[in-house]
Write a protein that holds these residues in place. Structure first.
Motif, PDB file in Angstrom:
ATOM      1  N   GLY A 291      92.077   9.341 -50.308  1.00 57.96           N
ATOM      2  CA  GLY A 291      91.758   7.986 -49.870  1.00 57.96           C
ATOM      3  C   GLY A 291      90.852   8.084 -48.659  1.00 57.96           C
ATOM      4  N   ALA A 292      90.549   7.057 -48.071  1.00 59.71           N
ATOM      5  CA  ALA A 292      90.971   5.679 -48.298  1.00 59.71           C
ATOM      6  C   ALA A 292      90.127   5.041 -49.409  1.00 59.71           C
ATOM      7  CB  ALA A 292      90.803   4.880 -47.003  1.00 59.71           C
ATOM      8  N   ALA A 293      90.568   3.870 -49.804  1.00 62.68           N
ATOM      9  CA  ALA A 293      89.855   3.167 -50.853  1.00 62.68           C
ATOM     10  C   ALA A 293      88.539   2.595 -50.336  1.00 62.68           C
ATOM     11  CB  ALA A 293      90.724   2.060 -51.445  1.00 62.68           C
ATOM     12  N   ARG A 294      88.569   1.924 -49.218  1.00 66.88           N
ATOM     13  CA  ARG A 294      87.370   1.262 -48.689  1.00 66.88           C
ATOM     14  C   ARG A 294      86.510   2.225 -47.875  1.00 66.88           C
ATOM     15  NH1 ARG A 294      88.241  -3.020 -44.990  1.00 66.88           N
ATOM     16  NH2 ARG A 294      86.051  -3.483 -45.351  1.00 66.88           N
ATOM     17  N   SER A 295      85.215   2.107 -48.061  1.00 67.08           N
ATOM     18  CA  SER A 295      84.273   2.930 -47.294  1.00 67.08           C
ATOM     19  C   SER A 295      84.419   2.696 -45.797  1.00 67.08           C
ATOM     20  CB  SER A 295      82.834   2.616 -47.724  1.00 67.08           C
ATOM     21  OG  SER A 295      82.612   2.967 -49.062  1.00 67.08           O
ATOM     22  N   ALA A 296      84.695   1.456 -45.406  1.00 68.39           N
ATOM     23  CA  ALA A 296      84.840   1.127 -43.982  1.00 68.39           C
ATOM     24  C   ALA A 296      86.006   1.865 -43.349  1.00 68.39           C
ATOM     25  CB  ALA A 296      85.023  -0.375 -43.809  1.00 68.39           C
ATOM     26  N   VAL A 297      86.992   2.220 -44.133  1.00 65.17           N
ATOM     27  CA  VAL A 297      88.141   2.979 -43.639  1.00 65.17           C
ATOM     28  C   VAL A 297      87.881   4.480 -43.792  1.00 65.17           C
ATOM     29  CG1 VAL A 297      90.629   3.353 -43.861  1.00 65.17           C
ATOM     30  CG2 VAL A 297      89.689   1.062 -44.213  1.00 65.17           C
ATOM     31  N   SER A 298      87.263   4.866 -44.898  1.00 67.78           N
ATOM     32  CA  SER A 298      86.986   6.287 -45.134  1.00 67.78           C
ATOM     33  C   SER A 298      86.034   6.881 -44.113  1.00 67.78           C
ATOM     34  CB  SER A 298      86.398   6.491 -46.537  1.00 67.78           C
ATOM     35  OG  SER A 298      87.391   6.372 -47.518  1.00 67.78           O
ATOM     36  N   SER A 299      85.034   6.123 -43.682  1.00 69.52           N
ATOM     37  CA  SER A 299      84.020   6.656 -42.761  1.00 69.52           C
ATOM     38  C   SER A 299      84.606   7.191 -41.457  1.00 69.52           C
ATOM     39  CB  SER A 299      82.964   5.598 -42.459  1.00 69.52           C
ATOM     40  OG  SER A 299      82.248   5.284 -43.618  1.00 69.52           O
ATOM     41  N   PRO A 300      85.380   6.399 -40.714  1.00 78.28           N
ATOM     42  CA  PRO A 300      85.929   6.954 -39.474  1.00 78.28           C
ATOM     43  C   PRO A 300      86.944   8.069 -39.713  1.00 78.28           C
ATOM     44  CG  PRO A 300      86.739   4.713 -39.800  1.00 78.28           C
ATOM     45  CD  PRO A 300      85.703   4.977 -40.842  1.00 78.28           C
ATOM     46  N   ILE A 301      87.716   7.949 -40.792  1.00 80.17           N
ATOM     47  CA  ILE A 301      88.667   9.015 -41.118  1.00 80.17           C
ATOM     48  C   ILE A 301      87.910  10.303 -41.422  1.00 80.17           C
ATOM     49  CG2 ILE A 301      90.351   9.822 -42.830  1.00 80.17           C
ATOM     50  CD1 ILE A 301      91.353   6.940 -43.031  1.00 80.17           C
ATOM     51  N   ALA A 302      86.846  10.202 -42.228  1.00 75.46           N
ATOM     52  CA  ALA A 302      86.071  11.382 -42.617  1.00 75.46           C
ATOM     53  C   ALA A 302      85.416  12.039 -41.404  1.00 75.46           C
ATOM     54  CB  ALA A 302      85.015  11.000 -43.649  1.00 75.46           C
ATOM     55  N   SER A 303      85.016  11.243 -40.445  1.00 78.15           N
ATOM     56  CA  SER A 303      84.401  11.780 -39.234  1.00 78.15           C
ATOM     57  C   SER A 303      85.384  12.663 -38.463  1.00 78.15           C
ATOM     58  CB  SER A 303      83.914  10.632 -38.361  1.00 78.15           C
ATOM     59  OG  SER A 303      83.279  11.110 -37.215  1.00 78.15           O
TER      60      SER A 303
END
Length: 112
Positions: free
Chosen positions: A41-53
């Protein structure tokens, strides 16, 4: 056949909010009892972006099943991010190609 591996599953609801996703990541990163080895996850790009960073800095792989933001493909920013769905641009290009092949000149969108 025996397997000496164990899978611990932690399900977290990010509520589609970037701050909730980051909080969950931080909590899992400091949990010594069940360390996180991968994020689904996350499902939403807006959530995935900071997590991925942050996950990239921790060398923690992240696989999203729904995040389609093309900038998430930038390996210099998100080195450990992967996805199982194509980016928005790829879907748009394939759709336009199909419409051309079928000879469509107009399209209508109906939201239900």
């Amino acid at each position: 056949l025996q397997c000496d591996k164990r899978i611990n599953l932690a399900i977290v609801d990010t509520e589609s909010v970037p701050a909730s996703g980051l909080s969950a990541l931080i909590e899992s990163a400091i949990d010594q009892q069940a360390p996180t080895n991968i994020i689904i996850g996350a499902a939403r790009s807006a959530v995935s972006s900071p997590i991925a960073s942050i996950a990239g800095r921790l060398r923690l792989p992240q696989i999203s099943y729904w995040s389609t933001l093309s900038s998430l493909s930038d390996k210099s920013l998100y080195p450990y991010f992967m996805r199982t769905i194509p980016i928005d641009l790829a879907v748009a290009a394939a759709t336009c190609s199909y419409w051309r092949e079928e000879g469509y000149s107009d399209a209508a969108v109906r939201l239900a």
